[in-house]
Design an enzyme around this catalytic site. Structure first.
Site, short mmCIF file in Angstrom:
data_model
loop_
_atom_site.label_atom_id
_atom_site.label_comp_id
_atom_site.label_asym_id
_atom_site.label_seq_id
_atom_site.Cartn_x
_atom_site.Cartn_y
_atom_site.Cartn_z
N GLU A 1 92.01 2.44 -54.71
CA GLU A 1 93.15 2.57 -55.88
C GLU A 1 93.05 3.88 -56.50
OE1 GLU A 1 95.43 -0.85 -57.87
OE2 GLU A 1 93.94 0.13 -59.46
N HIS B 1 75.16 -10.46 -38.27
CA HIS B 1 75.85 -11.37 -37.26
C HIS B 1 77.46 -11.46 -37.21
CE1 HIS B 1 71.79 -12.94 -36.45
NE2 HIS B 1 71.72 -12.84 -37.74
N LYS C 1 105.77 -4.28 -56.50
CA LYS C 1 106.24 -5.00 -57.54
C LYS C 1 107.56 -5.18 -58.00
CE LYS C 1 102.97 -3.47 -60.44
NZ LYS C 1 102.07 -3.44 -61.62
#
Length: 554
Positions: free
Chosen positions: A358, A389, A515
């Site tokens: 950000e 793994h 937004k």
């Protein structure tokens, strides 16, 4: 708005050109050769900051590379910009704000005047209020509406109001000493809140609503649902006993039903992703107490002072930031793996994702001109040994260059015996830490594998090319202070890279449009009548399908 002078193009400077030519000379050199030619680099290419021992010798750099990178930093006026940040100059130019997360951890007797106010006094006024509140909570003096003491705090926030507290709470869980646990809600997906509250008792639950403006859509949606959960069980008058706020908007906090005496503020010079050591950390202080929280802040300050005063040549955040830039801009790497060999740091990589991506995920420079090189490292990772793994295969034998940061501790907080009963599971964990950095760097050649009797047709599959770079960060134990040191180490790396790229690392305009558009689309997907066509056929078809599957006219 602060005026912004046109910035020089760092990629057009002699310092950048010198690095480009240097890369042409050494870019393909193997770490094996670096260590053969400079056998002391494993001891000398290290730096100690506070409790952190940092080994950067397994990077594809020479002492000349580091000298040229420091020259680049000076060309970009890194020292001048650093001093401006610490002095409270408005270096967040697009929002005309100071950048003062470092003031959050200054000692009480320090003074820093910014815009006519001593911000250190303001910071400690809030810290004192937080301490007084959490003392009451932890002692049982503060009770819920029924008189029961609080046993769970639920932090409702998003972004920096969530990622930091979640990470720190998990990392410092051993320092919980008052019978209070914390939970965290961020996602507007109702499953998040429902699952969090499923086994809680309203009478013993306190909510911390963390929103600077007290208008963040996701946070207020969840807070309203949480208030309904409380009032359905305990009545409307219970809200004041079961909610506090971290905000600066007294009117909206009061309208919600929270007593503004129980509102803890912070300032516009603190960005969300830099705010865990502000009132945003209230949930953490409630669990670990004010003294441990003060130790946490002191850790930040140790690295702040080092970053502020150490020469660039021995300045840990500067060197690590420059090495990250070397890989991003000259070696073609796009991401950095963060691999803590500590399960308590399981959320550290996610926290750093926001901090770094950000901050430096920008394509426009601070003066409004487009960038001329790649910016913003992509951070990701998981704790060891789980990652071994899962994705280490790509790190070892894949085609992509992924520098890695290994973080480990000499002394465990938790330990158990190994399977045969005589060893330490922590020693087993750390043997993997050291082995992975060694194998990534030096690998194993076809000749070495064939000499072990491996069938010829299998040899190519087992070759480990090595030359995969890493930083090793080793501390004695994961304490509040050490965690603060680790966070600050990365904060100042972000700053270093941002200055050289010429970007504003402290705004985040890229999150705003989505937004705004979500607010515009909400009535479209919920209306009873047929929705208006969307401007693109993909979104239009998706909205109509969603509405149809929700039983609405499409």
């Amino acid at each position: 708005m602060t005026s912004v002078h046109t910035l020089p193009d760092i990629t057009a400077t002699p310092a950048w050109d010198a690095l480009r030519k240097h890369h042409d000379r050494i870019g393909d050199t193997h770490l094996r050769q670096f260590f053969e030619e400079d056998p002391d680099r494993g001891r000398e290419l290290t730096v100690t900051v506070g409790d952190l021992y940092i080994d950067y010798s397994k990077h594809r750099v020479t002492r000349e590379t580091l000298r040229l990178l420091v020259d680049l930093a000076r060309t970009a006026k890194l020292e001048e910009r650093r001093d401006q940040m610490f002095a409270g100059v408005h270096i967040n130019t697009s929002e005309d704000r100071a950048v003062l997360h470092t003031a959050l951890r200054l000692p009480r007797d320090a003074e820093l005047i910014v815009d006519g106010r001593n911000v250190v006094a303001d910071v400690h006024e809030v810290l004192d209020a937080m301490g007084e509140f959490t003392d009451r909570l932890r002692s049982g003096e503060w009770t819920g509406a029924t008189g029961k003491r609080i046993s769970t705090v639920v932090n409702i926030g998003i972004g920096g109001s969530d990622l930091g507290p979640v990470m720190v709470y998990q990392a410092l869980r051993h320092y919980a000493d008052a019978g209070i646990s914390a939970r965290f809600v961020s996602n507007v997906d109702p499953a998040d809140l429902i699952a969090t509250l499923a086994d809680l008792d309203p009478a013993t639950t306190l909510f911390i609503v963390a929103s600077k403006t007290f208008s963040t859509l996701e946070t207020l949606t969840n807070a309203t649902a949480a208030r309904r959960w409380i009032t359905d069980a305990l009545g409307d008058a219970a809200v004041a006993h079961h909610f506090v706020a971290v905000s600066t908007n007294k009117r909206l906090v009061d309208d919600f039903g929270i007593n503004t005496d129980n509102m803890f503020g912070f300032w516009d010079w603190v960005g969300g992703r830099y705010s865990v050591d502000s009132a945003i950390g209230l949930s953490v202080m409630a669990v670990i107490g004010r003294e441990a929280f003060a130790d946490f802040l002191s850790g930040f300050h140790i690295v702040d002072r080092h970053f502020q005063t150490a020469p660039l040549e021995s300045n840990a955040p500067v060197l690590l930031g420059l090495i990250g830039l070397w890989y991003s801009n000259f070696m073609g790497a796009q991401s950095r793996a963060v691999l803590p060999y500590s399960n308590d740091l399981a959320r550290f990589a996610a926290y750093l994702q926001q901090l770094t991506m950000e901050s430096n995920g920008k394509s426009t420079r601070a003066d409004g001109s487009p960038v001329t090189t790649d910016t913003g490292e992509i951070f990701w990772g998981e704790p060891g040994t789980n990652g071994q793994h899962a994705f280490y295969q790509l790190l070892h034998q894949g085609t992509r260059l992924v520098p890695a940061d290994f973080i480990g501790f000499s002394q465990p907080i938790d330990d158990l015996p190994t399977a045969e009963g005589s060893g330490s599971m922590h020693d087993l964990l750390m043997s993997n830490f050291f082995a992975q950095t060694q194998v990534l760097a030096f690998g194993k050649t076809a000749e070495e594998i064939a000499a072990e009797g491996t069938p010829a047709d299998i040899v190519p599959h087992k070759v480990m090319p090595g030359n995969r770079p890493s930083t090793s960060i080793l501390a004695n134990r994961l304490t509040p202070s050490v965690l603060g040191q680790l966070i600050a180490l990365y904060e100042h790396q972000v700053f270093t890279e941002g200055v050289i790229w010429g970007i504003d690392s402290f705004d985040q305009w890229g999150v705003e449009l989505g937004k705004t558009q979500a607010k515009a689309l909400l009535p479209v997907i919920t209306a009873n009548n047929s929705p208006a066509p969307q401007s693109d056929s993909s979104t239009d078809a998706l909205v109509r399908r969603y509405r149809s599957e929700r039983g609405r006219t499409s």
